[in-house]
Design an enzyme around this catalytic site. Structure first.
Site, PDB file in Angstrom:
ATOM      1  CB  ALA A 196      -0.907  -0.002   1.240  1.00  0.00           C
ATOM      2  CB  THR A 249       5.449   3.093  -3.517  1.00  0.00           C
ATOM      3  OG1 THR A 249       5.649   1.677  -3.671  1.00  0.00           O
ATOM      4  CG2 THR A 249       6.330   3.598  -2.390  1.00  0.00           C
ATOM      5  CE1 TYR A 290       6.202  -5.958 -16.850  1.00  0.00           C
ATOM      6  CE2 TYR A 290       4.439  -7.380 -17.642  1.00  0.00           C
ATOM      7  CZ  TYR A 290       5.015  -6.630 -16.639  1.00  0.00           C
ATOM      8  OH  TYR A 290       4.415  -6.582 -15.407  1.00  0.00           O
TER       9      TYR A 290
HETATM   10  P1  NAD Z   1       5.888  -0.318  -6.364  1.00  0.00           P
HETATM   11  O1  NAD Z   1       7.310  -0.707  -6.311  1.00  0.00           O
HETATM   12  O2  NAD Z   1       5.589   1.144  -6.456  1.00  0.00           O
HETATM   13  O3  NAD Z   1       5.093  -0.878  -5.073  1.00  0.00           O
HETATM   14  C1  NAD Z   1       5.379  -2.100  -4.481  1.00  0.00           C
HETATM   15  C2  NAD Z   1       4.683  -2.195  -3.132  1.00  0.00           C
HETATM   16  O4  NAD Z   1       4.941  -3.501  -2.593  1.00  0.00           O
HETATM   17  C3  NAD Z   1       5.191  -1.209  -2.066  1.00  0.00           C
HETATM   18  O5  NAD Z   1       4.112  -0.803  -1.263  1.00  0.00           O
HETATM   19  C4  NAD Z   1       6.146  -2.064  -1.218  1.00  0.00           C
HETATM   20  O6  NAD Z   1       6.285  -1.626   0.145  1.00  0.00           O
HETATM   21  C5  NAD Z   1       5.414  -3.378  -1.260  1.00  0.00           C
HETATM   22  N1  NAD Z   1       6.266  -4.538  -0.964  1.00  0.00           N
HETATM   23  C6  NAD Z   1       7.290  -5.046  -1.678  1.00  0.00           C
HETATM   24  N2  NAD Z   1       7.768  -6.161  -1.099  1.00  0.00           N
HETATM   25  C7  NAD Z   1       7.023  -6.360   0.017  1.00  0.00           C
HETATM   26  C8  NAD Z   1       7.011  -7.346   1.027  1.00  0.00           C
HETATM   27  N3  NAD Z   1       7.858  -8.381   1.015  1.00  0.00           N
HETATM   28  N4  NAD Z   1       6.113  -7.219   2.030  1.00  0.00           N
HETATM   29  C9  NAD Z   1       5.244  -6.181   2.084  1.00  0.00           C
HETATM   30  N5  NAD Z   1       5.177  -5.240   1.123  1.00  0.00           N
HETATM   31  C10 NAD Z   1       6.071  -5.326   0.114  1.00  0.00           C
HETATM   32  O7  NAD Z   1       5.272  -1.133  -7.568  1.00  0.00           O
HETATM   33  P2  NAD Z   1       4.052  -0.911  -8.578  1.00  0.00           P
HETATM   34  O8  NAD Z   1       4.615  -0.574  -9.907  1.00  0.00           O
HETATM   35  O9  NAD Z   1       2.991  -0.075  -8.010  1.00  0.00           O
HETATM   36  O10 NAD Z   1       3.536  -2.423  -8.699  1.00  0.00           O
HETATM   37  C11 NAD Z   1       2.400  -2.930  -8.047  1.00  0.00           C
HETATM   38  C12 NAD Z   1       1.711  -3.932  -8.951  1.00  0.00           C
HETATM   39  O11 NAD Z   1       1.239  -3.250 -10.107  1.00  0.00           O
HETATM   40  C13 NAD Z   1       2.648  -5.046  -9.443  1.00  0.00           C
HETATM   41  O12 NAD Z   1       1.931  -6.247  -9.509  1.00  0.00           O
HETATM   42  C14 NAD Z   1       2.994  -4.578 -10.838  1.00  0.00           C
HETATM   43  O13 NAD Z   1       3.385  -5.629 -11.688  1.00  0.00           O
HETATM   44  C15 NAD Z   1       1.662  -3.979 -11.258  1.00  0.00           C
HETATM   45  N6  NAD Z   1       1.719  -3.088 -12.425  1.00  0.00           N
HETATM   46  C16 NAD Z   1       2.624  -2.068 -12.492  1.00  0.00           C
HETATM   47  C17 NAD Z   1       2.682  -1.287 -13.638  1.00  0.00           C
HETATM   48  C18 NAD Z   1       3.676  -0.152 -13.771  1.00  0.00           C
HETATM   49  O14 NAD Z   1       3.911   0.302 -14.878  1.00  0.00           O
HETATM   50  N7  NAD Z   1       4.236   0.330 -12.697  1.00  0.00           N
HETATM   51  C19 NAD Z   1       1.777  -1.500 -14.696  1.00  0.00           C
HETATM   52  C20 NAD Z   1       0.834  -2.520 -14.571  1.00  0.00           C
HETATM   53  C21 NAD Z   1       0.822  -3.311 -13.442  1.00  0.00           C
END
Ligand code: NAD
Length: 396
Positions: A52, A54, A238
């Site tokens: 939650a 970032t 990807y």
């Molecule tokens: P992010 O790095 O901003 O966020 C990751 C989150 O996971 C953070 O809150 C972090 O604290 C938490 N986290 C990581 N390891 C953890 C652990 N062991 N225990 C507890 N919390 C943990 O990443 P994001 O880009 O927002 O990715 C989130 C999802 O969205 C992923 O499944 C990603 O594949 C998907 N997604 C991202 C994009 C993109 O372009 N960024 C596009 C489509 C889908």
């Protein structure tokens, strides 16, 4: 107390510190987007957001709490401040979000620990029980380089590699702003297996199994996890690479979870989201160049959205109480629709071959990429005076 001026310490796609004031300002913007972007009259009771702090998870927490009035628990893995070392950005984000929640009469609790462990699941469950929660919404938004399987104790590391053959592509060297050629070696079978272990659906299903067993899911509970597909340009690294295999597993897991929730009227969904600058996406080779082109074109067309707008739209159009999600042929919600429009992709493809180190800033929105990357950590946020010392020892 630790008052200090904080300047960004960036190494390639990693930023080693964060600015609490800038992070708080970003969160205020998220809250505004969530408030304005909600479907009117819809309300969520309890929500859980795993990941939650970032990116898409932070946007999900803001949307459920400030858009739909949910009482929420957020789980994250963030670094607290230590002496004159700042906390990680996600720590400051959730400190700010919790404060805004308190000031506006919302109820948000945070658990900081490894969400893959049985201990953090148990801690979350006992907190939810103490709150007499019945979850209407469970968002699963983890992105992590590694996961220890709680059953075997084996730690798996996810990798970003193509399958079958090496992948040669253009990319941006984030350390020197040069357009480079990267060659990525193909994954082994063990690489694929490890990446599926970390970024596939196994842990999502474990969360739902344990919440279900603890009777913490409300009738009609909806759970969602996030995926990405993207254009053919990035398929080798990807969609058809190791991470794509993990996402395919995540999508399959949604069906398995839905089957378990069906009796109580609930369902599991995968939402395919837009490519956006986050800590996770910046680490994927080739993706920063793609995002820089994508931003340029979508901003010109007026169709650009950030994580906040994406998740506000996800709930407004698909997941808010009373809405029936629209699904594609593969059973997924698509909020990457604007990214995938033919006009956008044709323009990205046309520019892709023309980009050089010399015209990088003119032809693409790499400047926007860099600014947004820095702002993920609270730097280069408009309205913040970076010369003024700030309190970095902030409690969560
Ligand atoms: P992010 O790095 O901003 O966020 C990751 C989150 O996971 C953070 O809150 C972090 O604290 C938490 N986290 C990581 N390891 C953890 C652990 N062991 N225990 C507890 N919390 C943990 O990443 P994001 O880009 O927002 O990715 C989130 C999802 O969205 C992923 O499944 C990603 O594949 C998907 N997604 C991202 C994009 C993109 O372009 N960024 C596009 C489509 C889908």
């Amino acid at each position: 107390m630790s008052l200090q001026t904080v300047a960004a310490r960036i190494r390639g796609f990693i930023c080693l510190n964060a600015h609490p004031g800038g992070c708080a300002e970003n969160v205020r913007a998220h809250v505004e987007i969530a408030r304005k972007g909600a479907a009117s009259g819809a309300h969520l009771g309890d929500a859980l957001v795993v990941g939650a702090s970032t990116g898409y998870g932070l946007a999900s927490l803001a949307t459920t709490v400030f858009g739909y009035g949910a009482r929420a628990v957020g789980v994250c893995l963030e670094r607290p401040p230590q002496g004159d070392k700042t906390a990680s950005a996600g720590w400051y984000n959730l400190a700010a979000l919790s404060q805004i929640a308190r000031e506006s009469g919302h109820d948000v609790a945070i658990i900081n620990g490894d969400a893959y462990t049985d201990a953090v699941k148990a801690e979350t469950i006992s907190l939810l029980k103490r709150r007499n929660a019945k979850l209407d919404s469970v968002v699963y938004s983890l992105a992590s380089p590694k996961r220890t399987d709680p059953k075997t104790g084996v730690t798996h590391a996810s990798v970003l590699k193509p399958l079958g053959a090496p992948f040669v592509s253009r990319s941006i060297g984030l350390g020197n702003d040069q357009v480079t050629t990267v060659e990525l070696p193909p994954a082994t079978a063990a690489d694929v297996e490890a990446t599926v272990k970390v970024m596939g659906g196994e842990d999502w299903e474990l969360w739902i199994d344990q919440l279900l067993a603890a009777e913490l899911l409300a009738p009609g509970c909806r759970t969602v996890a996030y995926s990405y597909i993207g254009p053919e340009l990035t398929y080798p690294i990807y969609r058809e690479g190791t991470i794509g295999k993990a996402k395919a597993h995540l999508e399959k897991t949604a069906n398995a979870i839905s089957a378990k929730l069906r009796a109580s009227g609930g369902a599991a969904y995968v939402s395919v989201n837009k490519a956006l600058v986050t800590q996770a996406s910046s680490a994927i080779p080739v993706v920063p160049l793609y995002i820089s082109l994508l931003y340029k074109i979508m901003k010109e067309l007026g169709t650009h959205e950030g994580t906040g707008e994406q998740i506000a739209r996800l709930f407004r159009d698909h997941l808010a109480p009373g809405r029936t999600p629209t699904l594609d042929a593969g059973g997924r919600i698509r909020i990457d629709d604007l990214e995938m429009r033919a006009e956008v992709q044709q323009r990205v493809t046309a520019l892709w071959e023309q980009v050089t180190s010399e015209n990088l800033f003119a032809l693409t929105d790499y400047a926007g990429f860099k600014q947004e990357f820095r702002s993920l950590f609270g730097f280069e946020v408009p309205g913040i005076d970076y010369a003024t010392p700030v309190e970095t020892d902030v409690a969560l």
